[in-house]
Design a protein around this motif. Structure first.
Motif, mmCIF file in Angstrom:
data_model
loop_
_atom_site.group_PDB
_atom_site.id
_atom_site.type_symbol
_atom_site.label_atom_id
_atom_site.label_comp_id
_atom_site.label_asym_id
_atom_site.label_seq_id
_atom_site.Cartn_x
_atom_site.Cartn_y
_atom_site.Cartn_z
ATOM 1 N N VAL A 31 -28.189 -25.397 -52.327
ATOM 2 C CA VAL A 31 -27.332 -26.339 -51.603
ATOM 3 C C VAL A 31 -26.511 -25.659 -50.507
ATOM 4 C CG1 VAL A 31 -25.450 -28.012 -51.855
ATOM 5 C CG2 VAL A 31 -27.298 -27.941 -53.551
ATOM 6 N N HIS A 50 -28.978 -34.347 -61.513
ATOM 7 C CA HIS A 50 -27.992 -33.377 -61.059
ATOM 8 C C HIS A 50 -27.397 -33.847 -59.734
ATOM 9 C CE1 HIS A 50 -26.167 -29.662 -59.669
ATOM 10 N NE2 HIS A 50 -26.234 -29.227 -60.900
ATOM 11 N N PHE A 59 -15.649 -20.085 -51.159
ATOM 12 C CA PHE A 59 -16.554 -20.484 -52.251
ATOM 13 C C PHE A 59 -17.785 -19.575 -52.402
ATOM 14 C CE2 PHE A 59 -20.226 -22.913 -53.745
ATOM 15 C CZ PHE A 59 -19.797 -23.198 -55.031
ATOM 16 N N LYS A 109 -28.276 -25.970 -62.419
ATOM 17 C CA LYS A 109 -27.079 -25.578 -61.684
ATOM 18 C C LYS A 109 -27.356 -24.323 -60.849
ATOM 19 C CE LYS A 109 -22.166 -25.826 -62.741
ATOM 20 N NZ LYS A 109 -21.188 -25.971 -63.803
ATOM 21 N N ALA A 147 -18.687 -17.458 -55.786
ATOM 22 C CA ALA A 147 -19.935 -17.741 -56.516
ATOM 23 C C ALA A 147 -20.807 -16.493 -56.630
ATOM 24 C CB ALA A 147 -20.696 -18.864 -55.816
ATOM 25 N N GLY A 180 -25.490 -32.379 -57.602
ATOM 26 C CA GLY A 180 -25.566 -31.430 -56.492
ATOM 27 C C GLY A 180 -26.924 -31.481 -55.809
ATOM 28 N N ARG A 186 -16.205 -31.744 -55.968
ATOM 29 C CA ARG A 186 -17.597 -31.662 -55.511
ATOM 30 C C ARG A 186 -18.258 -30.359 -55.967
ATOM 31 N NH1 ARG A 186 -15.053 -35.072 -52.539
ATOM 32 N NH2 ARG A 186 -16.051 -36.557 -51.140
ATOM 33 N N ALA A 220 -29.219 -25.367 -57.813
ATOM 34 C CA ALA A 220 -28.304 -26.058 -56.887
ATOM 35 C C ALA A 220 -27.403 -25.051 -56.180
ATOM 36 C CB ALA A 220 -27.469 -27.080 -57.654
ATOM 37 N N LEU A 221 -26.882 -24.082 -56.941
ATOM 38 C CA LEU A 221 -25.969 -23.103 -56.345
ATOM 39 C C LEU A 221 -26.680 -22.224 -55.314
ATOM 40 C CD1 LEU A 221 -23.165 -21.863 -56.290
ATOM 41 C CD2 LEU A 221 -23.827 -20.353 -58.145
ATOM 42 N N GLY A 224 -20.177 -29.339 -59.530
ATOM 43 C CA GLY A 224 -21.605 -29.519 -59.791
ATOM 44 C C GLY A 224 -22.405 -28.246 -59.559
ATOM 45 N N LEU A 225 -21.835 -27.321 -58.788
ATOM 46 C CA LEU A 225 -22.559 -26.100 -58.441
ATOM 47 C C LEU A 225 -22.018 -24.883 -59.183
ATOM 48 C CD1 LEU A 225 -22.743 -26.448 -54.547
ATOM 49 C CD2 LEU A 225 -24.259 -27.401 -56.260
ATOM 50 N N PHE A 226 -20.726 -24.900 -59.459
ATOM 51 C CA PHE A 226 -20.087 -23.723 -60.052
ATOM 52 C C PHE A 226 -18.952 -24.219 -60.930
ATOM 53 C CE2 PHE A 226 -17.405 -19.839 -59.804
ATOM 54 C CZ PHE A 226 -18.358 -18.913 -60.194
#
Lengths: 440, 348
Positions: A146, A217, B191, A139, B195, A219, B235, A142-143, B238-240
């Motif tokens: 992405v 994953h 966002f 994650k 984050a 993302g 969506r 990805a954060l 998946g990231l946060f």
């Protein structure tokens, strides 16, 4: 003798409880549930629901079309877990011609749930689950990666975060697979920093190293899609990557559904003064998660990738083949279908497609099209219509934003162009939010 | 516990309803899981969406001794639910450190909602008694947030508060955004800020036409905006850690895509709110017609046990409907169908 007294004691307690309830009923009083009685009541409720469920199932089996059959969701109802699997999605609105193999179908391996055993599930959990302080390494990567905008200069400090997250993930994975992942993804990051471009084969390799860890994953899979979408590719190559991504995303959905059923992966900090055993991660993977995810996998679709940011088109002649989920299906003249982001279209000869509002779009002989590049295939009038709606949305017209949402595949390139031109226009934040629905 | 969770999560609504029926039959009442106390109506900001219409101190707010005796001690007797302190701005109460220290000494876990502007001043309190959860309001990017909140620098203060609370050992700091018509389409810009803020999660609340919000009903997001925000949140999960809060209502089987646990409206069932003047309400409404009593007149235990009956019997009326946010439904603004209806239709 002893047992006799126990029975009597139990009977007396039960009697006292019943008397208390009767007295409360008579006096109209209520009492606070004690913390010791709460689990007993919860267990009792679970038992009642379980027995009711069994009875309903039995009734459903005995009577064809009974309650159980009625409860199965129809199209448009709530539960995604039954029914709308990839095969169902694939054939919705499409007629199959038995035995016909109309186009360049990709060569995909057998469609099996990618986590083979509990050990693989444990490895996956370590890569995606957080430890109570930090999100999982998957994650985190990805954060960091992405949201990184296109053409971000190499000096941007955010690349350091990407590098750090990448190394942490490769370290957490370990072994030869971890090293292969590190090498591939490092190379990819370097290409991006240098402003270069990859090939579809390189992106396939990124996906392969991810899945080998195994890192499932959504993302990051979406990221691979986003990188691959604008690249030129042959029909078979494109369909193969999209087919693999579809399976990857279905597996993610199945794992999500499984966790909702079995409970989430939980982390418990090591509390002993002694060192933890080698390989201790503190993660508790709920029992039955693998079985639950496996059972969901055949019926799972690719989530929002299957259902949102689609474009309803009509094939005007019989020359277009739809490549979806690793299969190729020739579209019949007049056939309506939903073009999804994980689909590709292939035309052996020049062909036309029609959108109800935007009009015709053309595919040349041997053309491979996808949701990414249908916009430029519209006629000038259709393109002008899209441009007008994007301009209206950028001025801040709310209705235009919603109209664009319905035609995102045809409009996203125009939206990107408009955003690059006027990033601070009143409606630009809305367009950026809308684009997220296409890119993720 | 794993088995229980599995069984419960598989059929959570059914188990909940069955349990409610059982409790009803046995004349028993659940203990609350969380009780929110509106510590004060004072606030130094004038946000147009404020459900409590906060500004000046309300007449007859609970004194320090009353807060300790009628709220904290009663919570201990109620089985130590999480003590959530909100406002107004709770940190404008001069005795807040004393009340928190007393609650912690009694073994109560505490949590808070704040705009964050005064967090640095209370650093020592947070270091000694870190809340288990702290929610900091963040309505948009700097310019939009400051405009909305009516004070230059309030955005920077909120971000600083998030960092301070993390440094003080607060295990979960939530950036809370109330989705309005003005910011619903700006979430993509917000966002990255959230984050990078250091917050552990992002809670998306929904505007409710209550308090000062009733004077600004034009802030209510459109159904299309709700759909877009829900799709966006799904969506980004998946990231946060993004979570649609209770005001959104249930997404049915699709809840798994929007939140960690299945939706459950806790109003009067597992939670309640004590107003600044001691009125006990099912949720964060300021409408005193909904009051079940005042802690000055009756002990909280008694109000909790005997009150809220309409919320505790399964199967009739909106109050026992576990699929809607009670507050939104009460205001004629049920968001479930608006936000998830179309998504669900597309999804199957």
């Amino acid at each position: 003798m002893r047992r006799w007294w126990l029975d009597l004691g139990g009977f007396a307690v039960a009697l006292a409880l019943a008397a208390a309830v009767v007295l409360r009923w008579r006096s109209g009083q209520v009492a606070l549930l004690s913390s010791t009685a709460a689990p007993a009541i919860r267990l009792l409720a679970l038992l009642v629901v379980f027995v009711q469920g069994c009875a309903d199932r039995l009734r459903g089996r005995e009577e064809p079309g009974g309650q159980a059959a009625e409860r199965r969701p129809a199209a448009g109802s709530e539960d995604m877990s039954d029914g709308a699997g990839p095969s169902g999605q694939g054939s919705r609105g499409m007629s199959k011609e038995a035995g016909e193999e109309p186009g360049p179908a990709p060569q995909l391996e057998a469609d099996a749930f990618p986590l083979a055993d509990e050990a693989a599930l444990g490895r996956w959990a370590r890569l995606v689950a957080g430890d109570g302080f930090d999100a999982g390494p998957g994650k985190r990567l990805a954060l960091a990666l992405v949201p990184m905008p296109e053409a971000t200069p190499a000096q941007d400090p955010r690349w350091l975060q990407v590098a750090s997250a990448l190394e942490a993930l490769a370290d957490a994975a370990g072994g030869a697979e971890g090293e292969a992942f590190r090498t591939r993804w490092r190379a990819h990051v370097e290409i991006r920093k240098a402003g270069g471009s990859e090939t579809i084969a390189e992106l396939q390799a990124l996906l392969t190293t991810m899945e080998a860890l195994p890192l499932l994953h959504a993302g990051l899979a979406g990221y691979v899609w986003r990188r691959a979408a604008p690249l030129p590719a042959g029909a078979r190559e494109r369909a193969e990557l999209l087919g693999r991504l579809e399976r990857h995303l279905r597996a993610c959905e199945a794992l999500l559904k499984g966790q909702f059923e079995t409970g989430p992966i939980e982390f418990t900090a090591w509390r002993s003064k002694a060192a933890p055993p080698v390989g201790h991660s503190g993660l508790r993977v709920p029992k039955g998660l693998l079985g639950a995810a496996r059972s969901h996998y055949p019926g799972s679709d690719a989530g929002t990738w299957a259902s949102e940011a689609t474009l309803t088109l009509t094939a005007t002649d019989g020359e277009v083949t739809l490549l979806r989920a690793g299969r190729a299906e020739r579209l019949q003249p007049g056939q309506r279908f939903e073009l999804r982001r994980l689909d590709a279209l292939w035309a052996g000869r020049p062909a036309k497609l029609r959108h109800d509002e935007l009009g015709d779009m053309s595919l040349g002989a041997g053309a491979v099209a996808s949701a990414w590049d249908v916009g430029p295939r519209l006629t000038p009038a259709g393109r002008e219509q899209v441009r007008a709606q994007v301009a209206a949305a950028q001025r801040g017209e709310a209705q235009a934003l919603e109209r664009l949402r319905a035609i995102l595949p045809a409009a996203h390139l125009e939206i990107r162009r408009a955003l690059a031109e006027k990033p601070q226009a009143p409606g630009s934040p809305g367009l950026r939010t809308l684009l997220e629905l296409f890119d993720g | 516990m794993g088995l229980l969770h599995r069984l419960y999560a598989r059929a959570a609504p059914e188990v909940w309803e069955t349990e409610t029926r059982l409790l009803h039959a046995l004349r028993l009442v659940r203990r609350p899981v969380a009780v929110q106390w509106i510590a004060t109506a004072m606030c130094d900001l004038r946000c147009p969406h404020c459900y409590s219409g906060a500004g000046k101190r309300a007449e007859g707010e609970l004194t320090t001794q009353e807060a300790i005796r009628l709220v904290v001690d009663e919570l201990v007797a109620l089985g130590k639910p999480t003590f959530v302190i909100a406002g107004g701005e709770l940190l404008l109460r001069r005795d807040i450190a004393e009340i928190v220290a007393h609650a912690r000494a009694q073994g109560l876990e505490w949590a808070m909602h704040t705009h964050g502007g005064h967090v640095p001043k209370f650093r020592s309190m947070f270091e000694r008694h870190p809340p288990t959860l702290a929610a900091i309001s963040l309505d948009g990017e700097a310019r939009q947030h400051d405009l909305f909140r009516g004070r230059q620098g309030s955005h920077a203060a909120a971000l600083a508060a998030i960092r301070t609370l993390k440094e003080c050992g607060c295990p979960e700091v939530v950036a809370g955004t109330t989705v309005t018509r003005e910011n619903a389409d700006r979430l993509a810009d917000l966002f990255p800020l959230v984050a990078a803020s250091g917050a552990d999660s992002w809670g998306l609340h929904l505007f409710a036409p209550e308090g000062r919000g009733a004077e600004h009903t034009a802030l209510c997001p459109t159904p299309e905006q709700l759909q877009r925000v829900a799709a966006f949140a799904r969506r980004k999960r998946g990231l946060f850690h993004v979570e649609l809060c209770n005001e959104w209502g249930s997404a049915g089987a699709d809840d798994r895509f929007y939140r960690d646990q299945p939706f459950l409206c806790g109003a009067g069932r597992i939670s309640c709110v004590i107003g600044a003047t001691g009125e006990v309400l099912p949720c964060t409404t300021t409408d005193l017609r909904e009051s079940e009593g005042n802690v000055r007149d009756r002990p909280l235990r008694d109000i909790w046990t005997r009150g809220f009956r309409r919320f505790r019997s399964a199967g009739h009326g909106e109050c026992s409907d576990g699929h809607e946010c009670w507050l939104q439904a009460r205001n004629g603004n049920p968001c479930r169908e608006q936000a998830f209806g179309a998504c669900r239709k597309e999804a199957v």
